[in-house]
Design an enzyme around this catalytic site. Structure first.
Site, PDB file in Angstrom:
ATOM      1  N   TYR A   5       0.858  -1.198   0.000  1.00 48.74           N
ATOM      2  CA  TYR A   5       0.000   0.000   0.000  1.00 48.74           C
ATOM      3  C   TYR A   5       0.888   1.240   0.000  1.00 48.74           C
ATOM      4  CZ  TYR A   5      -4.305   2.512   1.411  1.00 48.74           C
ATOM      5  OH  TYR A   5      -5.415   3.326   1.485  1.00 48.74           O
TER       6      TYR A   5
ATOM      7  N   TYR B 189      -5.607   5.413  -7.074  1.00 45.24           N
ATOM      8  CA  TYR B 189      -5.794   5.143  -5.642  1.00 45.24           C
ATOM      9  C   TYR B 189      -7.229   4.733  -5.394  1.00 45.24           C
ATOM     10  CZ  TYR B 189      -6.288   5.862  -0.633  1.00 45.24           C
ATOM     11  OH  TYR B 189      -6.551   5.677   0.699  1.00 45.24           O
TER      12      TYR B 189
END
Lengths: 141, 383
Positions: free
Chosen positions: B287, B337
């Site tokens: 991430y 994202y």
């Protein structure tokens, strides 16, 4: 770019408080910095809360944390306060109080030469006026 | 325990913030869900469980919108990015326990009004968060900048390392049609980008985008009868340890955790569950909301010793021909994202062997949730 840090406008921030954080702000309003320590086992906890995470006592003593040093910080570019002015540099800073169990207090580092800000630099406590209480800020010692 | 597998993946196109309008968030969710079910070779009426990441996706609205007859499992992983990979943990639990037969996992965001980058400033004031306001910390990247600076101070990590994470993501994105930032980036260009939260410059912050993704999880036994090559959930976890706690909401981690990304606990659980070691991982989907946190996660997950994440990435290790390719889809920094969901999709594509930047013979992939308040999460997937 400006060479010194600027503290953002705190005057319109109304600090939210609860049973366990109010003593911090009430002391701050009298320009005294205090942090919570367990009344039974002496463990420092942060942020202030209803239990000592070590022994679960609710007894709390509010004590002077002693001298602090910069643990970490960032330098933020904020838009100019006035149109056509220079951007402002805001410096959120974590200060570590070694004599208070390593409590890390977050605040604004005020009016500091940017080039002089460094991890481990000692700081002193200053005070700024928020909407409903005075709040601690930091100065390079 | 019985095995589970991801058998279907669906995604909307990715959009720069606000450009997914006039579609609604639920419309995006519906499109991704229907695509995932079709990819799995199932019908939407086969879905009897749902797992969500973060709040706001009311299952009642989704079953009505898509005509799902009944749900026997419905749960949500809380948190602020940290729990994203935890949807696979919930789905595996639901299938393994027999609660549900086919679980739809959904993650989506539409940031037209609600910018995640200013998430801390947008929250209602709470008594335990007021020191953030007096310090002027308004977004996660600003708060995590304090961890990055401390990592540089303690370990000598250089901005070149953060730059390499961004440059690697751009190099991967260049060949990924879905990616929104595909222009290669030089170190000079990186160093010339404006500082936003020193030591983080603008390019260290991920993209702000809209999109929805959905995944179908079912039993391994059933997966073998479905059209796609199954991607098995070898390990999944969500949780975390006390020292990480509220992490950047609180910034009171002890020394042992302040210069980490809070993932050591998840890493220990995942590798124990999967019965493999970091060296067995072929591709890592970490991430990457902010590039320094990739460096720290490489340490958390044991891909390099603590403190050596900087030299590790600077050696070229995370590139296509390196020892551990990281985010070959371009990640949140260069592709899009969607709160960690795009990383799960890339893991599935790598293990199916259909990825755009395919790692040869990829057999094990690790996916992490975002360094954020507990629950943290992660998963190890295998082909």
């Amino acid at each position: 770019m400006p060479s010194r840090s600027t503290t953002h406008d705190l005057s319109r921030i109304a600090i939210a408080m609860d049973t366990w954080t109010r003593p911090f702000w009430e002391a701050a309003d009298r320009e005294r910095l205090v942090v919570p320590r367990c009344g039974r086992c002496g463990h420092y906890r942060w942020p202030p809360g209803p239990f000592c995470p070590q022994c679960h006592s609710q007894e709390t003593e509010w004590v002077d944390p002693g001298r602090g040093r910069i643990y970490s910080f960032t330098v933020l570019s904020r838009p100019p306060a006035t149109e056509g002015g220079e951007p402002e540099l805001s410096v959120p800073t974590l200060v570590r109080f070694a004599d208070a169990g390593g409590t890390l207090l977050l605040g604004s580092l005020a009016d500091a030469p940017i080039a002089a800000i460094a991890i481990d630099a000692p700081v002193t406590i200053g005070w700024a006026q928020a909407a409903n209480t005075r709040v601690p800020i930091f100065h390079l010692a | 325990m019985s095995e589970t597998a991801i058998v279907g993946v669906g995604a909307t196109p990715y959009y720069f913030r606000g450009q997914s309008r006039p579609q609604t968030l639920f419309e995006l969710i519906g499109k991704a869900s229907l695509a995932a079910v079709a990819d799995a070779g199932l019908d939407i009426t086969d879905i009897d469980g749902m797992a969500f990441y973060a709040t706001g996706f009311e299952p009642g609205a989704i079953v009505e919108m898509l005509g799902i007859p009944e749900l026997n499992f419905s749960s949500v992983v809380s948190s602020f990015g940290g729990g994203s990979a935890g949807i696979l943990d919930l789905a595996a639990m639901a299938v393994q326990s027999g609660r549900a037969k086919a679980v739809l996992c959904i993650g989506a965001c539409q940031q037209a009004e609600n910018r995640y980058g200013a998430a801390l400033a947008g929250m209602a004031p709470t008594p335990d968060g007021e020191w953030r306001r007096t310090a002027d910390l308004r977004g996660p990247g600003e708060a995590l900048a304090l961890l990055a600076r401390r990592h540089m101070h303690v370990y000598g990590t250089r901005r070149e390392a953060f730059g390499e994470v961004v440059m690697a993501s751009r190099a991967y994105a260049a060949t990924r049609p879905e990616a929104l930032r595909r222009k290669p980036l030089s170190l000079d260009e990186y160093m010339a980008a404006p500082m936003l939260a020193d030591p983080l410059c603008r390019l260290d912050f991920c993209l702000e985008t809209d999109g929805a993704l959905a995944f179908v999880v079912t039993s391994a036994e059933r997966a073998r009868d479905l059209p796609q090559k199954p991607v098995y959930i070898a390990a999944s976890a969500h949780g975390g340890e006390r020292e990480w706690g509220r992490s950047f909401f609180w910034l009171n981690m002890p020394d042992s955790h302040f210069t980490t990304a809070g993932g050591e606990h998840t890493a220990r659980r995942l590798f124990a569950q999967a019965g493999i070691a970091p060296a067995d991982i072929d591709v890592a989907l970490l991430y990457d909301h902010f590039s320094p946190l990739v460096v720290m996660q490489l340490e958390d997950y044991g891909f390099c010793p603590r403190g050596e994440g900087g030299p590790f990435v600077e050696s070229g290790a995370i590139r296509m021909d390196g020892s551990l390719p990281v985010n070959p889809h371009g990640g949140h920094l260069s592709e899009a994202y969607v709160i960690g969901m795009t990383h799960i999709r890339e893991a599935v594509e790598q293990l199916r062997g259909t990825a755009v930047n395919q790692i040869p013979d990829a057999r094990h992939a690790i996916v992490s949730g975002g360094p954020a308040p507990i629950p943290m999460s992660g998963a190890i997937l295998r082909s």
